[in-house]
Design a protein around this motif. Sequence first.
Motif, PDB file in Angstrom:
ATOM      1  N   LYS A 183       0.820  -1.212   0.000  1.00 43.15           N
ATOM      2  CA  LYS A 183       0.000   0.000   0.000  1.00 43.15           C
ATOM      3  C   LYS A 183       0.854   1.262   0.000  1.00 43.15           C
ATOM      4  O   LYS A 183       1.958   1.275   0.565  1.00 43.15           O
ATOM      5  CB  LYS A 183      -0.940   0.009   1.207  1.00 43.15           C
ATOM      6  CG  LYS A 183      -2.054  -1.029   1.076  1.00 43.15           C
ATOM      7  CD  LYS A 183      -3.251  -0.706   1.932  1.00 43.15           C
ATOM      8  CE  LYS A 183      -4.328   0.026   1.150  1.00 43.15           C
ATOM      9  NZ  LYS A 183      -5.562   0.209   1.958  1.00 43.15           N
ATOM     10  N   LEU A 184       0.333   2.290  -0.664  1.00 41.47           N
ATOM     11  CA  LEU A 184       1.053   3.558  -0.767  1.00 41.47           C
ATOM     12  C   LEU A 184       0.522   4.552   0.269  1.00 41.47           C
ATOM     13  O   LEU A 184      -0.689   4.663   0.456  1.00 41.47           O
ATOM     14  CB  LEU A 184       0.869   4.163  -2.165  1.00 41.47           C
ATOM     15  CG  LEU A 184       1.214   3.246  -3.352  1.00 41.47           C
ATOM     16  CD1 LEU A 184       0.868   3.937  -4.674  1.00 41.47           C
ATOM     17  CD2 LEU A 184       2.696   2.888  -3.334  1.00 41.47           C
ATOM     18  N   LEU A 185       1.434   5.265   0.912  1.00 42.79           N
ATOM     19  CA  LEU A 185       1.033   6.233   1.938  1.00 42.79           C
ATOM     20  C   LEU A 185       1.504   7.638   1.558  1.00 42.79           C
ATOM     21  O   LEU A 185       2.700   7.920   1.564  1.00 42.79           O
ATOM     22  CB  LEU A 185       1.664   5.846   3.286  1.00 42.79           C
ATOM     23  CG  LEU A 185       1.426   6.828   4.435  1.00 42.79           C
ATOM     24  CD1 LEU A 185      -0.041   6.820   4.861  1.00 42.79           C
ATOM     25  CD2 LEU A 185       2.328   6.508   5.624  1.00 42.79           C
ATOM     26  N   PRO A 186       0.564   8.528   1.208  1.00 40.89           N
ATOM     27  CA  PRO A 186       0.977   9.900   0.898  1.00 40.89           C
ATOM     28  C   PRO A 186       1.499  10.581   2.166  1.00 40.89           C
ATOM     29  O   PRO A 186       0.841  10.548   3.204  1.00 40.89           O
ATOM     30  CB  PRO A 186      -0.315  10.569   0.419  1.00 40.89           C
ATOM     31  CG  PRO A 186      -1.248   9.450   0.087  1.00 40.89           C
ATOM     32  CD  PRO A 186      -0.876   8.329   1.008  1.00 40.89           C
ATOM     33  N   THR A 187       2.683  11.176   2.085  1.00 43.72           N
ATOM     34  CA  THR A 187       3.289  11.816   3.263  1.00 43.72           C
ATOM     35  C   THR A 187       3.684  13.257   2.954  1.00 43.72           C
ATOM     36  O   THR A 187       3.636  13.696   1.799  1.00 43.72           O
ATOM     37  CB  THR A 187       4.574  11.088   3.706  1.00 43.72           C
ATOM     38  OG1 THR A 187       5.508  11.120   2.627  1.00 43.72           O
ATOM     39  CG2 THR A 187       4.307   9.658   4.117  1.00 43.72           C
ATOM     40  N   LEU A 188       4.103  13.966   3.998  1.00 48.23           N
ATOM     41  CA  LEU A 188       4.626  15.329   3.886  1.00 48.23           C
ATOM     42  C   LEU A 188       3.695  16.221   3.067  1.00 48.23           C
ATOM     43  O   LEU A 188       4.141  17.053   2.275  1.00 48.23           O
ATOM     44  CB  LEU A 188       6.035  15.297   3.289  1.00 48.23           C
ATOM     45  CG  LEU A 188       7.097  14.817   4.278  1.00 48.23           C
ATOM     46  CD1 LEU A 188       8.211  14.056   3.574  1.00 48.23           C
ATOM     47  CD2 LEU A 188       7.685  15.987   5.082  1.00 48.23           C
ATOM     48  N   PHE A 189       2.381  16.011   3.270  1.00 48.80           N
ATOM     49  CA  PHE A 189       1.381  16.734   2.485  1.00 48.80           C
ATOM     50  C   PHE A 189       1.220  18.157   3.006  1.00 48.80           C
ATOM     51  O   PHE A 189       1.027  18.387   4.191  1.00 48.80           O
ATOM     52  CB  PHE A 189       0.039  15.995   2.561  1.00 48.80           C
ATOM     53  CG  PHE A 189      -1.056  16.653   1.780  1.00 48.80           C
ATOM     54  CD1 PHE A 189      -1.037  16.640   0.393  1.00 48.80           C
ATOM     55  CD2 PHE A 189      -2.104  17.290   2.429  1.00 48.80           C
ATOM     56  CE1 PHE A 189      -2.049  17.256  -0.339  1.00 48.80           C
ATOM     57  CE2 PHE A 189      -3.118  17.902   1.706  1.00 48.80           C
ATOM     58  CZ  PHE A 189      -3.089  17.882   0.319  1.00 48.80           C
ATOM     59  N   ASP A 190       1.324  19.092   2.095  1.00 46.79           N
ATOM     60  CA  ASP A 190       1.121  20.495   2.446  1.00 46.79           C
ATOM     61  C   ASP A 190      -0.104  20.997   1.695  1.00 46.79           C
ATOM     62  O   ASP A 190      -0.031  21.331   0.509  1.00 46.79           O
ATOM     63  CB  ASP A 190       2.375  21.307   2.060  1.00 46.79           C
ATOM     64  CG  ASP A 190       2.208  22.787   2.377  1.00 46.79           C
ATOM     65  OD1 ASP A 190       1.122  23.187   2.830  1.00 46.79           O
ATOM     66  OD2 ASP A 190       3.179  23.533   2.156  1.00 46.79           O
ATOM     67  N   GLY A 191      -1.249  21.028   2.382  1.00 42.64           N
ATOM     68  CA  GLY A 191      -2.522  21.353   1.745  1.00 42.64           C
ATOM     69  C   GLY A 191      -2.605  22.765   1.195  1.00 42.64           C
ATOM     70  O   GLY A 191      -3.531  23.096   0.481  1.00 42.64           O
ATOM     71  N   ARG A 192      -1.611  23.616   1.540  1.00 48.00           N
ATOM     72  CA  ARG A 192      -1.667  24.992   1.049  1.00 48.00           C
ATOM     73  C   ARG A 192      -1.136  25.121  -0.377  1.00 48.00           C
ATOM     74  O   ARG A 192      -1.322  26.132  -1.022  1.00 48.00           O
ATOM     75  CB  ARG A 192      -0.851  25.910   1.965  1.00 48.00           C
ATOM     76  CG  ARG A 192      -1.460  26.070   3.341  1.00 48.00           C
ATOM     77  CD  ARG A 192      -0.437  26.647   4.285  1.00 48.00           C
ATOM     78  NE  ARG A 192       0.786  25.823   4.271  1.00 48.00           N
ATOM     79  CZ  ARG A 192       1.849  26.045   5.033  1.00 48.00           C
ATOM     80  NH1 ARG A 192       1.887  27.070   5.845  1.00 48.00           N
ATOM     81  NH2 ARG A 192       2.907  25.243   4.980  1.00 48.00           N
ATOM     82  N   THR A 193      -0.434  24.109  -0.856  1.00 46.49           N
ATOM     83  CA  THR A 193       0.120  24.250  -2.200  1.00 46.49           C
ATOM     84  C   THR A 193      -0.698  23.462  -3.229  1.00 46.49           C
ATOM     85  O   THR A 193      -1.215  22.394  -2.939  1.00 46.49           O
ATOM     86  CB  THR A 193       1.586  23.754  -2.279  1.00 46.49           C
ATOM     87  OG1 THR A 193       1.569  22.333  -2.245  1.00 46.49           O
ATOM     88  CG2 THR A 193       2.423  24.287  -1.131  1.00 46.49           C
ATOM     89  N   ARG A 194      -0.788  24.052  -4.404  1.00 44.59           N
ATOM     90  CA  ARG A 194      -1.542  23.415  -5.465  1.00 44.59           C
ATOM     91  C   ARG A 194      -0.819  22.162  -5.965  1.00 44.59           C
ATOM     92  O   ARG A 194      -1.433  21.172  -6.319  1.00 44.59           O
ATOM     93  CB  ARG A 194      -1.728  24.400  -6.624  1.00 44.59           C
ATOM     94  CG  ARG A 194      -3.175  24.498  -7.019  1.00 44.59           C
ATOM     95  CD  ARG A 194      -3.409  25.425  -8.182  1.00 44.59           C
ATOM     96  NE  ARG A 194      -2.575  26.626  -8.135  1.00 44.59           N
ATOM     97  CZ  ARG A 194      -2.078  27.218  -9.227  1.00 44.59           C
ATOM     98  NH1 ARG A 194      -2.302  26.699 -10.416  1.00 44.59           N
ATOM     99  NH2 ARG A 194      -1.354  28.323  -9.126  1.00 44.59           N
ATOM    100  N   PHE A 195       0.508  22.222  -5.944  1.00 45.18           N
ATOM    101  CA  PHE A 195       1.318  21.063  -6.354  1.00 45.18           C
ATOM    102  C   PHE A 195       0.954  19.834  -5.541  1.00 45.18           C
ATOM    103  O   PHE A 195       0.745  18.750  -6.062  1.00 45.18           O
ATOM    104  CB  PHE A 195       2.811  21.336  -6.112  1.00 45.18           C
ATOM    105  CG  PHE A 195       3.457  22.078  -7.225  1.00 45.18           C
ATOM    106  CD1 PHE A 195       2.927  22.071  -8.512  1.00 45.18           C
ATOM    107  CD2 PHE A 195       4.641  22.780  -6.986  1.00 45.18           C
ATOM    108  CE1 PHE A 195       3.545  22.756  -9.544  1.00 45.18           C
ATOM    109  CE2 PHE A 195       5.267  23.472  -8.014  1.00 45.18           C
ATOM    110  CZ  PHE A 195       4.714  23.463  -9.281  1.00 45.18           C
ATOM    111  N   ALA A 196       0.896  20.048  -4.216  1.00 45.07           N
ATOM    112  CA  ALA A 196       0.645  18.920  -3.318  1.00 45.07           C
ATOM    113  C   ALA A 196      -0.735  18.334  -3.577  1.00 45.07           C
ATOM    114  O   ALA A 196      -0.908  17.118  -3.651  1.00 45.07           O
ATOM    115  CB  ALA A 196       0.773  19.360  -1.869  1.00 45.07           C
ATOM    116  N   LYS A 197      -1.728  19.218  -3.751  1.00 45.70           N
ATOM    117  CA  LYS A 197      -3.087  18.731  -4.005  1.00 45.70           C
ATOM    118  C   LYS A 197      -3.149  17.950  -5.311  1.00 45.70           C
ATOM    119  O   LYS A 197      -3.799  16.923  -5.405  1.00 45.70           O
ATOM    120  CB  LYS A 197      -4.067  19.898  -4.058  1.00 45.70           C
ATOM    121  CG  LYS A 197      -4.393  20.424  -2.676  1.00 45.70           C
ATOM    122  CD  LYS A 197      -5.466  21.490  -2.772  1.00 45.70           C
ATOM    123  CE  LYS A 197      -5.612  22.214  -1.439  1.00 45.70           C
ATOM    124  NZ  LYS A 197      -6.061  23.585  -1.602  1.00 45.70           N
TER     125      LYS A 197
END
Length: 365
Positions: A183-197
């Motif tokens: 399974k893949l786990l998305p990490t280090l997510f920064d919801g303020r950036t469009r890239f991350a979303k």
Amino acid sequence: MRSIAVMNQKGGCGKTTTTVSLAGCLAAEGHRVLVVDMDPQAHATLGLGIDPEEIDQNLYEVLSEDADGAAPIEDIVLQPAENLDVAPSGVILSALEQKLAAEAASGRTERLSAALDRLEADYAFVLIDCPPNVGVLTFNALRAAQEVIIPLETSYYAMHGVGKLLETISLLEDRLGHQLSVKLLPTLFDGRTRFAKRALAEIRETYKDLVFDTVIRQNVRLREAAQRGVPISTLDRRCYGFVDYMSLALEILFDREEEVEEEIGPVEDLDSGDVALAGEKGVVFTFKSPAARDVRLAGDFNDWVPDKNVETRLGPDGTWEKTIRLGPGVYQYRYFVDGEWRSDPSNPRRVAGPAGGVNSVLIIS
Ligand SMILES: Nc1ncnc2c1ncn2[C@@H]1O[C@H](COP(=O)(O)OP(=O)(O)O)[C@@H](O)[C@H]1O
Ligand SMILES: [Mg+2]
């Protein structure tokens, strides 16, 4: 015993943070956990408060010889916290990588799984932190594991290399002789950036069910926990870092949902109710049961003391409203109805409680 390898040949994607934080959360839920640090950099060992240069023995003693000559793994295991043990690493493991790579012996990739066999009855979970490459040490980890978590940094290049990695794992499955649940786990997510979303959306679109529902957000407390040598569950249970890793822990425990279903029977048998968020005043739990004479609410938020810190209102139609103030966190709770414990019939998130029975789970973030 479930053994889970945390791997990705990329450095800095959150492998060690995931291993240590998940271990802390599973241990906090009352499960016995062993962390196996297979990275010569020994970051997981350090992250659990142990200085690799201060200890005499590490995994080298266990893995450098075949079963007859090796030290038993129990000899090197340390206990940094309640329910949480670690088989420590040290820089000498990089020499082990070379030593094993040079050996022709067919058993060189089975050393770890052979060592862990002895511990089958001692732990509910073994979490193996892998080095940032796919060499003999990682191979040992995959051989010993049934499950794999691949942390993916949700950055611009998140997807780069994932396909190749999954391909490598499926090639390895043939040689390992067993299937791995990956399974893949998305990490280090920064919801303020469009890239991350965008990266997160792309990961979900491409890999669908392979991706955990849980996303690990960026949270500076996780970095602090590593620096202080404690898991996040010890440092701070109010921060996003804890909430996210606890929700991962529960997602992993939910895997056993069929067993939970069996224990409580179909949901329709119970009265309906629901949980709603009521901002300022607190969280309102509602439980509808005209037949019940006494309904109380208990959870880890009030030390499982029925109705402690809870305000009750009983509506004319038999709807019990229970209000309690709660900050962000992951909570387990149950109703105590006429002297009997039952989970919340309207909440599909349920988990087998550490002390038996079935708890409902509420996540507030
Ligand atoms: N969710 C997060 N929020 C903030 N910092 C993080 C998070 N996850 C990891 N880090 C930090 O990023 C760095 C790399 O993480 P680490 O878990 O060591 O990655 P890896 O083991 O894959 O090399 C570390 O300094 C760690 O503290
Ligand atoms: Mg690491």
